[in-house]
Design a protein around this motif. Structure first.
Motif, mmCIF file in Angstrom:
data_model
loop_
_atom_site.group_PDB
_atom_site.id
_atom_site.type_symbol
_atom_site.label_atom_id
_atom_site.label_comp_id
_atom_site.label_asym_id
_atom_site.label_seq_id
_atom_site.Cartn_x
_atom_site.Cartn_y
_atom_site.Cartn_z
ATOM 1 N N UNK A 1 -16.523 -14.797 23.264
ATOM 2 C CA UNK A 1 -16.042 -15.285 24.554
ATOM 3 C C UNK A 1 -14.811 -14.521 25.005
ATOM 4 N N UNK A 2 -13.928 -14.245 24.083
ATOM 5 C CA UNK A 2 -12.715 -13.513 24.415
ATOM 6 C C UNK A 2 -13.049 -12.098 24.892
ATOM 7 N N UNK A 3 -13.968 -11.424 24.215
ATOM 8 C CA UNK A 3 -14.308 -10.051 24.575
ATOM 9 C C UNK A 3 -15.060 -9.961 25.896
ATOM 10 N N UNK A 4 -16.040 -10.808 26.077
ATOM 11 C CA UNK A 4 -16.908 -10.685 27.244
ATOM 12 C C UNK A 4 -16.377 -11.381 28.481
ATOM 13 N N UNK A 5 -15.643 -12.430 28.326
ATOM 14 C CA UNK A 5 -15.193 -13.168 29.503
ATOM 15 C C UNK A 5 -13.868 -12.666 30.046
ATOM 16 N N UNK A 6 -13.219 -11.748 29.351
ATOM 17 C CA UNK A 6 -12.001 -11.157 29.883
ATOM 18 C C UNK A 6 -12.312 -10.038 30.867
ATOM 19 N N UNK A 7 -13.574 -9.641 30.944
ATOM 20 C CA UNK A 7 -13.950 -8.614 31.899
ATOM 21 C C UNK A 7 -13.764 -9.150 33.314
ATOM 22 N N UNK A 8 -13.486 -8.241 34.239
ATOM 23 C CA UNK A 8 -13.206 -8.635 35.615
ATOM 24 C C UNK A 8 -14.446 -9.147 36.352
ATOM 25 N N UNK A 9 -15.609 -8.704 35.949
ATOM 26 C CA UNK A 9 -16.801 -9.097 36.680
ATOM 27 C C UNK A 9 -17.953 -9.375 35.725
ATOM 28 N N UNK B 1 -24.124 -14.470 19.075
ATOM 29 C CA UNK B 1 -23.006 -15.279 19.539
ATOM 30 C C UNK B 1 -22.533 -16.290 18.495
ATOM 31 N N UNK B 2 -23.462 -16.877 17.764
ATOM 32 C CA UNK B 2 -23.123 -17.987 16.863
ATOM 33 C C UNK B 2 -22.168 -17.643 15.723
ATOM 34 N N UNK B 3 -22.210 -16.488 15.084
ATOM 35 C CA UNK B 3 -21.284 -16.252 13.975
ATOM 36 C C UNK B 3 -19.808 -16.303 14.357
ATOM 37 N N UNK B 4 -19.449 -15.854 15.554
ATOM 38 C CA UNK B 4 -18.043 -15.864 15.956
ATOM 39 C C UNK B 4 -17.942 -16.090 17.466
ATOM 40 N N UNK B 5 -18.179 -17.309 17.929
ATOM 41 C CA UNK B 5 -18.212 -17.553 19.372
ATOM 42 C C UNK B 5 -16.873 -17.330 20.077
ATOM 43 N N UNK B 6 -15.764 -17.630 19.419
ATOM 44 C CA UNK B 6 -14.460 -17.454 20.064
ATOM 45 C C UNK B 6 -14.200 -15.975 20.369
ATOM 46 N N UNK B 7 -14.513 -15.112 19.426
ATOM 47 C CA UNK B 7 -14.296 -13.684 19.633
ATOM 48 C C UNK B 7 -15.205 -13.151 20.740
ATOM 49 N N UNK C 1 -23.415 -18.126 30.559
ATOM 50 C CA UNK C 1 -24.328 -17.078 31.023
ATOM 51 C C UNK C 1 -24.193 -15.791 30.240
ATOM 52 N N UNK C 2 -23.977 -15.910 28.944
ATOM 53 C CA UNK C 2 -23.777 -14.716 28.128
ATOM 54 C C UNK C 2 -25.057 -13.894 27.946
ATOM 55 N N UNK C 3 -26.195 -14.456 28.267
ATOM 56 C CA UNK C 3 -27.454 -13.709 28.190
ATOM 57 C C UNK C 3 -27.426 -12.530 29.175
ATOM 58 N N UNK C 4 -26.732 -12.712 30.286
ATOM 59 C CA UNK C 4 -26.641 -11.656 31.295
ATOM 60 C C UNK C 4 -25.900 -10.432 30.774
ATOM 61 N N UNK C 5 -25.082 -10.605 29.742
ATOM 62 C CA UNK C 5 -24.369 -9.486 29.136
ATOM 63 C C UNK C 5 -25.211 -8.783 28.084
ATOM 64 N N UNK C 6 -26.417 -9.273 27.852
ATOM 65 C CA UNK C 6 -27.294 -8.658 26.861
ATOM 66 C C UNK C 6 -27.100 -9.218 25.469
ATOM 67 N N UNK C 7 -26.441 -10.350 25.348
ATOM 68 C CA UNK C 7 -26.217 -10.974 24.049
ATOM 69 C C UNK C 7 -27.333 -11.963 23.739
#
Length: 106
Positions: A39-47, A31-37, A20-26
């Motif tokens: 995911x790490x940046x956006x999914x570490x957020x608390x909410x 996303x495709x050039x560096x998906x691991x980074x 659901x990364x579209x909800x973050x405005x991405x």
């Protein structure tokens, strides 16, 4: 423009939707050039960002917030009044600042 392998594109496009990364405005292109980074940046957020219905409820709550801050205060005709606490000195009191008394005693 970068060309991606079909397997890479399908895997990470599915993952993008699943997370659901579209909800973050991405966008998928971001996303495709560096998906691991990402995911790490956006999914570490608390909410996660609020859904549209949740945003509407939040806006309604925020609109009533100032009213809740003054509900407990005394009101007259819907307007908040501040109770005044007068400390009146009695004219007959003899305090240290009563200069007439000091003059008459000497």
């Amino acid at each position: 423009m970068t060309l991606y392998n079909v397997n890479y594109l399908e895997h990470y496009a599915d993952r993008f939707i699943e997370l659901g990364l579209r909800a973050y405005g991405l966008s998928l292109e971001q996303y495709l050039p560096n998906p691991q980074l990402i995911e790490q940046l956006y999914l570490q957020q608390d909410h996660r960002p609020l859904l549209p219905q949740q945003r509407q409820v939040q806006q309604q709550l925020d609109a009533h917030q100032p009213q809740r801050q003054v509900e407990h205060l005394p009101q007259r005709n819907g307007s908040v009044i501040e109770p005044l606490h007068h400390k009146r000195r009695n004219k007959r009191s003899h305090h240290k600042s009563d200069f007439r008394r000091k003059l008459s005693c000497r």
